[in-house]
Design a protein around this motif. Structure first.
Motif, PDB file in Angstrom:
ATOM      1  N   ALA A 188      24.755  -7.192  35.056  1.00 41.99           N
ATOM      2  CA  ALA A 188      25.435  -7.999  34.039  1.00 41.99           C
ATOM      3  C   ALA A 188      26.233  -9.141  34.659  1.00 41.99           C
ATOM      4  O   ALA A 188      26.199 -10.278  34.166  1.00 41.99           O
ATOM      5  N   TYR A 244      23.982 -12.003  35.699  1.00 37.87           N
ATOM      6  CA  TYR A 244      23.562 -12.826  34.553  1.00 37.87           C
ATOM      7  C   TYR A 244      24.714 -13.698  34.050  1.00 37.87           C
ATOM      8  O   TYR A 244      24.509 -14.837  33.631  1.00 37.87           O
ATOM      9  N   TYR A 245      25.913 -13.174  34.108  1.00 38.56           N
ATOM     10  CA  TYR A 245      27.077 -13.966  33.694  1.00 38.56           C
ATOM     11  C   TYR A 245      27.240 -15.182  34.603  1.00 38.56           C
ATOM     12  O   TYR A 245      27.485 -16.297  34.131  1.00 38.56           O
ATOM     13  N   ALA A 285      23.605 -10.427  29.734  1.00 41.70           N
ATOM     14  CA  ALA A 285      24.831  -9.835  30.284  1.00 41.70           C
ATOM     15  C   ALA A 285      25.494  -8.917  29.267  1.00 41.70           C
ATOM     16  O   ALA A 285      25.952  -7.821  29.613  1.00 41.70           O
ATOM     17  N   TYR A 297      32.095 -11.477  28.473  1.00 42.15           N
ATOM     18  CA  TYR A 297      30.706 -11.876  28.254  1.00 42.15           C
ATOM     19  C   TYR A 297      30.496 -12.302  26.794  1.00 42.15           C
ATOM     20  O   TYR A 297      29.810 -13.290  26.513  1.00 42.15           O
TER      21      TYR A 297
END
Length: 420
Positions: free
Chosen positions: A360, A363-364, A386, A396
């Motif tokens: 996660a 992806y953030y 995320a 997020y």
């Protein structure tokens, strides 16, 4: 006759034993009630604490400790009133009376003098509110602060209390003397005084420095006094002196040296204009660290805050060859590249991380890069992933709501903001 004499002698011995045991019995009973009072005090039941202490005082009327505990209970009761008035004033006056009795029973106890000063300070504060027509305030805490310091010259709490009181009363000359004395006795206090915004000033800083100089001359806490002096030099941007004092400090009690010390020294060297020496100390910080990832985060923050984020990635590459580092440090490397707008290189690192195990946070960070590049469609996909991988992270969802708003998906943006 002989039997009667023996009986009388036995009775006499018994009476003597009972007489000797009676004070001990009284003290034991008093201690039981003092312990009960302490438990009530911890629970916030001050009324029951007061009752227990009064019973203890019945058994030991000349015990200064019981009087001190009673003073503490009355003071806490008085301080607990949200809108202090006559009732609070009455209770704190009772607190003062208890401390005065304790002081009479044990005039050499510095703690009693200090607590007496605290009670007197509160009375001095309340008196003009209750009696605005009075021309003079009959309460004067300073002599009690002075007495506490005199009875225990190394009592840092007492010195500190005196400094704060003098600052509140704006007694500049006495304040500067007290500050100098405090810094001489306990050099680390400089770091705390700097945070006391209501008393800190340029003159107070000068008094601190004078106190630290006194401590250096008298060899008081040599490690701490040099560290504090280094901080003063750093505040003045005298980086050469800051380095000199800090390195000297690390030569004392070397077993106390830790990673944070060498990060600080590295920062001083970088400010001094010696990046290679700074890097050497940062590597030493990593070597000492029990948590390499946490220390790498500190080093990353250090380079970023100094406006030299581009130096972190080469440092990281060297560190990776010397230490076993987790993927979390790869994310830091990508962040440092993104800080200097090397987005392609940063994205390559993050993409490679996600190939092994979708994360996660990765992806953030990819979404943050897309945001910097104003690629809203790509950012939408990345931040949404995320939130799926970590559905309890409000940060997020806030980022997701931001990009949905930019894409004019207002209903979905509102849902994401609600989730955040």
């Amino acid at each position: 006759m002989r039997f009667g004499s023996r009986y009388a002698l036995s009775a006499l011995i018994l009476l003597i034993a009972l007489a000797a045991a009676y004070p001990l019995c009284c003290r034991l009973r008093a201690e039981i009630y003092v312990c009960k009072a302490e438990n009530f005090f911890k629970k916030g039941d001050y009324r029951q604490a007061e009752i227990s202490l009064k019973t203890a005082a019945d058994w030991q009327p000349d015990d200064d400790r019981i009087q001190k505990e009673m003073g503490k209970v009355y003071l806490r009761r008085g301080e607990s009133y949200p809108n202090p008035g006559e009732k609070a004033f009455f209770l704190i006056q009772k607190s003062k009376d208890c401390y005065l009795r304790a002081r009479q029973l044990n005039p050499l106890d510095a703690e009693t003098a200090y607590e007496l000063a605290r009670a007197e300070t509160y009375l001095e504060f309340l008196y003009p509110k209750l009696y605005p027509e009075a021309k003079e305030n009959p309460y004067h805490p300073l002599p009690y602060f002075e007495e506490a310091v005199r009875l225990k010259p190394n009592g840092i709490l007492y010195h500190y209390g005196r400094v704060l009181y003098l600052s509140q009363k704006k007694q500049e000359a006495d304040l500067l003397k007290a500050v100098r004395s405090l810094c001489r006795n306990y050099p680390p206090v400089y770091a705390y005084l700097k945070k006391e915004a209501f008393c800190w000033s340029e003159t107070v800083g000068t008094a601190c420095e004078q106190g630290l100089e006194d401590a250096v001359r008298e060899d008081i806490m040599p490690r701490d006094v040099r560290m504090m002096t280094a901080l003063i030099k750093a505040d003045r941007k005298d980086w050469a002196s800051a380095v000199s004092y800090y390195e000297s400090a690390l030569g004392f009690k070397t077993y106390e040296n830790h990673a944070g010390n060498y990060i600080t020294l590295g920062r001083f060297y970088l400010k001094k204009g010696e990046p290679e020496t700074a890097e050497k100390h940062l590597f030493h910080a990593l070597k000492l660290s029990e948590s390499k990832e946490k220390t790498m985060e500190q080093i990353y923050s250090f380079y970023r805050d100094e406006g030299q984020a581009e130096k972190f990635c080469p440092f990281y590459q060297q560190a990776r060859q010397c230490f076993a580092l987790s993927s979390r440090t790869d994310i830091l490397a990508a962040r440092s590249l993104a800080d200097v707008k090397q987005y392609r290189e940063a994205r390559e690192i993050l993409t490679e991380l996600n190939q092994n195990n979708a994360d996660a946070e990765v992806y953030y960070r990819l979404a943050c890069i897309s945001e910097a590049e104003k690629d809203w469609e790509r950012m939408d996909i990345e931040i949404q992933k995320a939130t799926v991988l970590d559905p309890k992270n409000s940060r997020y969802y806030m980022k997701f709501a931001e990009v949905l708003t930019r894409l004019n998906h207002l209903a979905e943006a509102e849902k994401a903001a609600d989730a955040a």
